[in-house]
Design a protein around this motif. Sequence first.
Motif, PDB file in Angstrom:
ATOM      1  N   LYS A 395       0.812  -1.217   0.000  1.00 40.33           N
ATOM      2  CA  LYS A 395       0.000   0.000   0.000  1.00 40.33           C
ATOM      3  C   LYS A 395       0.846   1.268   0.000  1.00 40.33           C
ATOM      4  CE  LYS A 395      -3.972  -2.061   2.392  1.00 40.33           C
ATOM      5  NZ  LYS A 395      -4.777  -2.067   3.649  1.00 40.33           N
ATOM      6  N   THR A 396       2.059   1.190   0.540  1.00 36.30           N
ATOM      7  CA  THR A 396       2.880   2.397   0.704  1.00 36.30           C
ATOM      8  C   THR A 396       4.230   2.329  -0.012  1.00 36.30           C
ATOM      9  OG1 THR A 396       3.751   1.484   2.789  1.00 36.30           O
ATOM     10  CG2 THR A 396       1.840   2.932   2.941  1.00 36.30           C
ATOM     11  N   ILE A 397       4.427   1.314  -0.835  1.00 37.72           N
ATOM     12  CA  ILE A 397       5.747   1.150  -1.459  1.00 37.72           C
ATOM     13  C   ILE A 397       5.887   1.934  -2.758  1.00 37.72           C
ATOM     14  CG2 ILE A 397       5.240  -0.853  -2.927  1.00 37.72           C
ATOM     15  CD1 ILE A 397       7.884  -2.086  -1.967  1.00 37.72           C
ATOM     16  N   TRP A 398       4.785   2.481  -3.281  1.00 36.87           N
ATOM     17  CA  TRP A 398       4.824   3.090  -4.621  1.00 36.87           C
ATOM     18  C   TRP A 398       5.832   4.235  -4.762  1.00 36.87           C
ATOM     19  CZ3 TRP A 398       3.615   8.210  -5.013  1.00 36.87           C
ATOM     20  CH2 TRP A 398       2.882   8.768  -3.961  1.00 36.87           C
ATOM     21  N   PRO A 399       6.089   5.104  -3.754  1.00 34.46           N
ATOM     22  CA  PRO A 399       7.119   6.140  -3.968  1.00 34.46           C
ATOM     23  C   PRO A 399       8.500   5.548  -4.235  1.00 34.46           C
ATOM     24  CG  PRO A 399       5.767   6.671  -2.058  1.00 34.46           C
ATOM     25  CD  PRO A 399       5.460   5.263  -2.429  1.00 34.46           C
ATOM     26  N   PHE A 400       8.785   4.397  -3.639  1.00 33.62           N
ATOM     27  CA  PHE A 400      10.076   3.751  -3.844  1.00 33.62           C
ATOM     28  C   PHE A 400      10.149   3.115  -5.236  1.00 33.62           C
ATOM     29  CE2 PHE A 400       9.173   3.826   0.680  1.00 33.62           C
ATOM     30  CZ  PHE A 400      10.333   4.366   1.192  1.00 33.62           C
ATOM     31  N   TYR A 401       9.031   2.555  -5.697  1.00 33.38           N
ATOM     32  CA  TYR A 401       8.977   2.047  -7.064  1.00 33.38           C
ATOM     33  C   TYR A 401       9.207   3.186  -8.066  1.00 33.38           C
ATOM     34  CZ  TYR A 401       7.011  -2.502  -5.637  1.00 33.38           C
ATOM     35  OH  TYR A 401       6.825  -3.751  -5.101  1.00 33.38           O
ATOM     36  N   LEU A 402       8.584   4.316  -7.816  1.00 30.67           N
ATOM     37  CA  LEU A 402       8.750   5.465  -8.711  1.00 30.67           C
ATOM     38  C   LEU A 402      10.199   5.930  -8.736  1.00 30.67           C
ATOM     39  CD1 LEU A 402       5.551   7.605  -7.963  1.00 30.67           C
ATOM     40  CD2 LEU A 402       6.031   6.233 -10.000  1.00 30.67           C
ATOM     41  N   ALA A 403      10.866   5.912  -7.580  1.00 24.91           N
ATOM     42  CA  ALA A 403      12.271   6.330  -7.519  1.00 24.91           C
ATOM     43  C   ALA A 403      13.151   5.412  -8.368  1.00 24.91           C
ATOM     44  CB  ALA A 403      12.744   6.334  -6.062  1.00 24.91           C
ATOM     45  N   ILE A 404      12.925   4.102  -8.254  1.00 28.61           N
ATOM     46  CA  ILE A 404      13.718   3.155  -9.043  1.00 28.61           C
ATOM     47  C   ILE A 404      13.391   3.291 -10.523  1.00 28.61           C
ATOM     48  CG2 ILE A 404      14.216   0.710  -9.437  1.00 28.61           C
ATOM     49  CD1 ILE A 404      13.543   0.229  -6.488  1.00 28.61           C
ATOM     50  N   PHE A 405      12.120   3.513 -10.841  1.00 34.70           N
ATOM     51  CA  PHE A 405      11.729   3.667 -12.237  1.00 34.70           C
ATOM     52  C   PHE A 405      12.366   4.915 -12.851  1.00 34.70           C
ATOM     53  CE2 PHE A 405       8.675   4.675 -15.696  1.00 34.70           C
ATOM     54  CZ  PHE A 405       8.803   3.496 -16.408  1.00 34.70           C
ATOM     55  N   LEU A 406      12.474   5.990 -12.068  1.00 36.74           N
ATOM     56  CA  LEU A 406      13.168   7.194 -12.547  1.00 36.74           C
ATOM     57  C   LEU A 406      14.628   6.884 -12.839  1.00 36.74           C
ATOM     58  CD1 LEU A 406      13.387  10.213 -13.142  1.00 36.74           C
ATOM     59  CD2 LEU A 406      13.653  10.603 -10.668  1.00 36.74           C
ATOM     60  N   ALA A 407      15.284   6.165 -11.931  1.00 34.84           N
ATOM     61  CA  ALA A 407      16.676   5.770 -12.165  1.00 34.84           C
ATOM     62  C   ALA A 407      16.793   4.877 -13.394  1.00 34.84           C
ATOM     63  CB  ALA A 407      17.222   5.049 -10.931  1.00 34.84           C
ATOM     64  N   LEU A 408      15.809   4.018 -13.603  1.00 38.56           N
ATOM     65  CA  LEU A 408      15.788   3.131 -14.772  1.00 38.56           C
ATOM     66  C   LEU A 408      15.687   3.927 -16.071  1.00 38.56           C
ATOM     67  CD1 LEU A 408      15.562   0.364 -16.148  1.00 38.56           C
ATOM     68  CD2 LEU A 408      13.117   0.379 -15.598  1.00 38.56           C
ATOM     69  N   LEU A 409      14.811   4.927 -16.097  1.00 40.76           N
ATOM     70  CA  LEU A 409      14.663   5.752 -17.297  1.00 40.76           C
ATOM     71  C   LEU A 409      15.948   6.516 -17.597  1.00 40.76           C
ATOM     72  CD1 LEU A 409      11.038   7.173 -16.892  1.00 40.76           C
ATOM     73  CD2 LEU A 409      11.809   5.325 -18.392  1.00 40.76           C
ATOM     74  N   LEU A 410      16.582   7.053 -16.564  1.00 46.66           N
ATOM     75  CA  LEU A 410      17.843   7.768 -16.769  1.00 46.66           C
ATOM     76  C   LEU A 410      18.918   6.828 -17.300  1.00 46.66           C
ATOM     77  CD1 LEU A 410      17.896   9.997 -13.547  1.00 46.66           C
ATOM     78  CD2 LEU A 410      17.590  10.775 -15.906  1.00 46.66           C
ATOM     79  N   THR A 411      18.976   5.618 -16.762  1.00 44.29           N
ATOM     80  CA  THR A 411      19.960   4.632 -17.228  1.00 44.29           C
ATOM     81  C   THR A 411      19.693   4.228 -18.673  1.00 44.29           C
ATOM     82  OG1 THR A 411      20.145   3.774 -14.962  1.00 44.29           O
ATOM     83  CG2 THR A 411      21.002   2.385 -16.725  1.00 44.29           C
ATOM     84  N   THR A 412      18.407   4.169 -19.049  1.00 42.55           N
ATOM     85  CA  THR A 412      18.024   3.767 -20.400  1.00 42.55           C
ATOM     86  C   THR A 412      18.350   4.837 -21.432  1.00 42.55           C
ATOM     87  OG1 THR A 412      16.218   2.404 -19.523  1.00 42.55           O
ATOM     88  CG2 THR A 412      16.111   3.002 -21.864  1.00 42.55           C
ATOM     89  N   TYR A 413      18.057   6.089 -21.109  1.00 41.08           N
ATOM     90  CA  TYR A 413      18.115   7.150 -22.110  1.00 41.08           C
ATOM     91  C   TYR A 413      19.349   8.052 -22.010  1.00 41.08           C
ATOM     92  CZ  TYR A 413      13.300   5.812 -23.070  1.00 41.08           C
ATOM     93  OH  TYR A 413      12.174   5.103 -23.414  1.00 41.08           O
ATOM     94  N   VAL A 414      20.178   7.851 -20.994  1.00 41.60           N
ATOM     95  CA  VAL A 414      21.418   8.635 -20.876  1.00 41.60           C
ATOM     96  C   VAL A 414      22.592   7.652 -20.859  1.00 41.60           C
ATOM     97  CG1 VAL A 414      22.669  10.384 -19.564  1.00 41.60           C
ATOM     98  CG2 VAL A 414      20.160  10.366 -19.525  1.00 41.60           C
ATOM     99  N   PRO A 415      23.156   7.323 -22.012  1.00 38.05           N
ATOM    100  CA  PRO A 415      24.215   6.304 -22.079  1.00 38.05           C
ATOM    101  C   PRO A 415      25.428   6.619 -21.208  1.00 38.05           C
ATOM    102  CG  PRO A 415      23.396   6.826 -24.276  1.00 38.05           C
ATOM    103  CD  PRO A 415      22.783   7.827 -23.351  1.00 38.05           C
TER     104      PRO A 415
END
Length: 426
Positions: A395-415
Amino acid sequence: MGLTILLSVFAITMLSGIPIAFCLAIAAFCAAMIEGLPELIVFQRMVSGMSGFTLLAIPFFVFAGELMMRGGIAMRLVRFAETLVGQVRGGLGVVNVLSSMLFGGISGSAVADTSALGSVMIPMMREQGYDDDYSVNVTVTSSIAGIMIPPSHNMILYALAAGGGVSISSLFLAGIVPGIMMCLILTLATYWIAVRRHYPSQKFPGWQAVFFAAVYALPGLMTAVVIIGGVLSGIFTVTESAAIGAIWALLVTICVYRSLTWQAFLQSVTQAIRTTALVMILVGAATAFAYFLALYQVPDMILGAMTAISDNKYFVLLMINVALLVLGMFMDMAALILICTPIFLPVVREFGMDPVQFGMVLMMNLGLGLTTPPVGACLFVGCAVAKVRIESVLKTIWPFYLAIFLALLLTTYVPAISLTLPRLFE
């Protein structure tokens, strides 16, 4: 017809609850029979998959991680992190993330990170008035650092699945910046939630306490330095470096910390043997399965399907990320590395992504899968340590998922995030 049988048998056996390695092997045998190929070819592919010399590094890395998990290193790293950053608001949450970053760089395992640090941090946070859901969320999501920050045996599996054309030392270097970046973003989420919930902060103990805590933690931290330094300097191969790292971990826990009991040593050996056996069986079965994927030209089919939807590089990479995130929710990480790499690596290469960078994207995606239901190993371990229900944590883990997803997008699109360090040491 053959591809349909291969995928159908794999899906049916997996849904039946059969272990993933046997699902892969059974599907490969069925495909061989449909194609009129001798069944011996499946065994040959399995044996060839398990025969790589580099794979010898895996049992040594696993053994070193088990020794450190049971040898008192986790507690000393927590103490060092606590003296360093415990004075900020919600300091134990930040300590948790920093400890995961330090311990992950030693153990190389997200599950070991969750188990070792969770058993220390979760009771400590509970005593200081932190909610259990917050403690578990921080512990579970920050454990992904064990996959990203070297040494990581999952990177060895990726190099194997990529066909041996990707340097393991480059992968080790490439994981440092994305791993640290992910932990920093998680730290911001941790701090933000701590402020909203009015969690306490601790008094700064002084620089002398920080110094002594660092000295006590240094022998354990040197394990990663020995392993990575040996590989980058050319003194050791990856396999030799893993063996030296295991010896160093044994010496530190016995001679320096003197906290490794005979029972803990036997448990470390037993668990390392079990883990290695599981990984090797999985590697062999996945190699046979991947042979038929290549035979049926699945990578070309995936590329054609994705480019039919869109030929935009950024959208295709987003589709791959989504596919990996969904697969990571249902399958074991090691199996997905071995299956997905031959499928998606040719696709991303067509769009100009470096294989080393894709390795980091793959690791972070599948690491996130370890924290998500229904088969998230880290999530289960964290909830078991805290003795809380998974539903209350989700119920409360979503901010942490969003943080990892942001790091994932940066890793994907910034070589440059992944490739700067490997290119500096080329």
